[in-house]
Scaffold this active site. Structure first.
Site, short mmCIF file in Angstrom:
data_model
loop_
_atom_site.label_atom_id
_atom_site.label_comp_id
_atom_site.label_asym_id
_atom_site.label_seq_id
_atom_site.Cartn_x
_atom_site.Cartn_y
_atom_site.Cartn_z
CE1 TYR A 62 -3.26 2.87 0.49
CE2 TYR A 62 -4.18 1.59 2.28
CZ TYR A 62 -4.26 2.65 1.42
OH TYR A 62 -5.32 3.51 1.49
CB CYS A 63 0.92 4.32 0.11
SG CYS A 63 1.49 6.03 0.00
CB VAL A 64 5.70 4.67 0.90
CG1 VAL A 64 5.28 4.26 2.30
CG2 VAL A 64 7.21 4.68 0.81
#
Length: 623
Positions: A356-358
């Site tokens: 998720y994301c980074v």
């Protein structure tokens, strides 16, 4: 700014009480009786006492503040940052003042003539007071803003000026695209901060509330303000409404592995049989992992468990001085170790993964490293939630990657880690109207109580970041976009080439995501070599992901994932109502739908299984 409004003088009741037209729709009292005066005196005394206590408290904290840096929650600091952006940009002057003067005159004449006409007809056409006003904004939706000419003219002039400056930036010559976007952001931040809605004496709704409550709204608002100044962070929700492990992050499970950087949580099965291939979720360490395990009806983790998936999640530790030397390599090693731990624990050759994301950005690098080492088969599939690998079109966060901003981050990290309140303030600033100034008005000026909202509670539950990693991330990925250049970066002694990633990938983007824009997320489809499925979800960075089927909200689009561009994908896509989670599950089953009994270590903490503690574990509770 808002602190001055809160600590300043009370409204002049002698002058205010003389006009029935003051403060918008309601008439103000003609005179104050002794009981009213006593209430006002009590409110004033309470506010003075609270402020003196706060000043005393701050004096006692002076030494700590000297080392911790600036106050990270004060919205006024974003004025300073925005002004600094303006000074750095070339040609930051605005032309067209003649047109502005003409437009101003027309606006004033139009607004005032409206009230003159209304008075002449006895107000017969006032069923919709705001209908005749040329500029619309939901901040000024209350009738009080349009029922009195002074407040109507005030907010209409403000909206006209905001539009004028925004248009001036678009028309300004001599700016490259990135500088223009920075200037647009700075102008927007300044205009949002200077809204008349943000100040006591220019907000008729607040003035009316102040009169009606005899100043008790300001007493409550002062209490909210002082509490937030003490904690160094804006409060968005009732901080006492949620408890981790009880009504948040409450999916049953056990911590089965632990390192100084993370805990690995395994969730207890809720079905008799489970999919043989387990799932390892890597949430971003910028936030707490329980964004995927909110209340039971919203929990992605609980939903996945109920579908028969053996779910593991990594709970990253919030950085402190012991993690000052942590860099990207450590997070990549952590992901590889977690995958190996799950494989060994369940005696399976591979695992599904989610980043998720980074953590998705990092998962892409992890997959590339495993591929180069000949260990790609450890990962059965990879799913990316709003994750970027190509940062050329990375959106509004690029406003904070100038050298001056990176240097400022270094100054805010004297102990080797970045206080999470800074990141919270940064993300709030990207949507200042909704996440800063709305709360200034509601909680500080109107004195309203905080709502009990699980998502806002999570949003305010910040984590600290290792400063070295954060600075490298901003420079190498956001600014220099090195990850998509083959072998330009390496980690854990291995060069990174995303083209070597051949694992099946599911890439989800949010149509309205301002943190990881859909155009930026889409670009990952151009860099991986294996089969890719792209899905565009309605809403943004959080609600676009956390959209359970029972909510029956939003929609998603499925199109040609081999399309040459996002726009071509959208042209080919078919819209589907509701949650995209079942579509993802069908894709996951397509990779391997073999099921096995939920026995042995599929049930964490059972007979013969040594575990560390109950979910959600200690790390997620560490502040």
């Amino acid at each position: 700014m808002f602190t001055q409004a809160m600590a300043g003088k009370m409204p002049d009741m002698a002058s205010a009480s003389g006009s029935e037209e003051s403060a918008g729709a309601s008439s103000l009292p003609g005179a104050l009786n002794p009981a009213d005066m006593a209430e006002w005196a009590k409110a004033s005394t309470e506010m003075q006492k609270m402020w003196l206590e706060f000043v005393t408290h701050q004096a006692g904290q002076a030494a700590a503040k000297a080392t911790d840096g600036a106050n990270l929650m004060d919205p006024a600091q974003w004025l300073t940052i925005s002004k600094g952006m303006l000074k750095q940009l070339p040609g930051a002057t605005f032309e067209g003042t003649t047109k502005l003067a003409q437009d101003s005159m027309h606006l004033w004449q139009g607004v005032l003539s409206r009230f003159v006409a209304s008075a002449a007809t006895g107000g017969a056409d006032e069923s919709d007071p705001a209908a005749a006003l040329p500029h619309k904004d939901r901040r000024f939706a209350d009738p009080a803003w349009s029922e009195h000419p002074a407040f109507a003219l005030l907010h209409q002039t403000y909206l006209m000026l905001t539009e004028y400056f925004q248009q001036s930036v678009k028309a300004m010559g001599g700016l490259d695209n990135e500088k223009r976007k920075q200037l647009q952001f700075a102008v927007s931040a300044l205009s949002e901060a200077m809204s008349p809605a943000n100040f006591l004496l220019t907000n008729p709704v607040v003035m009316k509330r102040t009169i009606d409550t005899r100043g008790q709204n300001l007493v409550r608002g002062m209490r909210h303000l002082i509490n937030d100044l003490k904690r160094g962070q804006l409060t968005h929700t009732d901080t006492n409404a949620f408890t981790l492990g009880e009504n948040l992050a409450a999916t049953p499970g056990k911590v089965v592995h632990e390192t100084p950087l993370y805990q690995l949580v395994q969730y207890s099965p809720s079905t008799k049989d489970v999919y043989e291939v387990p799932l390892v979720i890597f949430p971003p360490w910028i936030n707490r992992f329980y964004i995927l395990d909110l209340t039971p009806k919203k929990s992605f983790i609980k939903w996945a468990v109920d579908q028969g998936i053996t779910v593991f999640v990594v709970s990253w530790k919030s950085a402190d001085e012991t993690l000052a030397d942590v860099v990207w390599d450590d997070y990549i090693r952590g992901q590889i170790e977690a995958i190996d731990t799950v494989r060994d624990r369940l005696k399976v050759p591979s695992a599904h993964t989610i980043g998720y994301c980074v953590a998705g950005t990092t998962l892409a690098a992890t997959l590339a490293i495993l591929a180069r080492r000949g260990e790609a088969d450890k990962v059965k599939s990879a799913t990316f939630f709003t994750a970027q690998v190509d940062f050329e079109k990375s959106g509004e966060l690029k406003h904070f990657i100038e050298d001056s901003h990176i240097e400022m981050i270094g100054q805010l990290s004297p102990k080797g880690y970045l206080d999470g309140r800074y990141l919270a303030a940064t993300f709030n600033a990207l949507r200042g109207k909704d996440l800063i100034w709305n709360y200034v008005v509601n909680n500080y000026l109107l004195g309203e109580d905080y709502p009990a909202f699980d998502l806002l509670h999570w949003n305010g539950d910040v984590t600290n970041l290792p400063a070295k990693w954060h600075n490298d991330y901003l420079r190498d990925l956001y600014r220099d976009n090195k990850l998509v250049v083959p072998d330009e970066m390496s980690a854990d002694g291995t060069k990174i080439d995303l083209a070597k990633v051949e694992a099946p990938c599911f890439i989800q983007a949010g149509r309205e995501d301002h943190i990881a824009p859909a155009e930026s997320v889409w670009r990952a489809t151009q860099h991986f070599s294996g089969p890719v499925e792209f899905l565009l979800a309605g809403s943004g960075h959080i609600a676009g992901v956390v959209n359970p089927p029972v909510a029956n909200k939003y929609q998603y689009w499925v199109g040609d994932s081999d399309a040459p561009s996002l726009s071509a994908y959208i042209e080919s896509a078919e819209e589907h109502p509701g949650s995209w989670w079942p579509h993802w599950l069908a894709w996951l089953e397509g990779q391997d739908n073999t099921r096995v009994p939920a026995t042995g270590k599929r049930k964490p903490g059972g007979r013969g299984d040594t575990v560390i503690e109950d979910a959600p574990g200690r790390y997620v509770k560490t502040r």
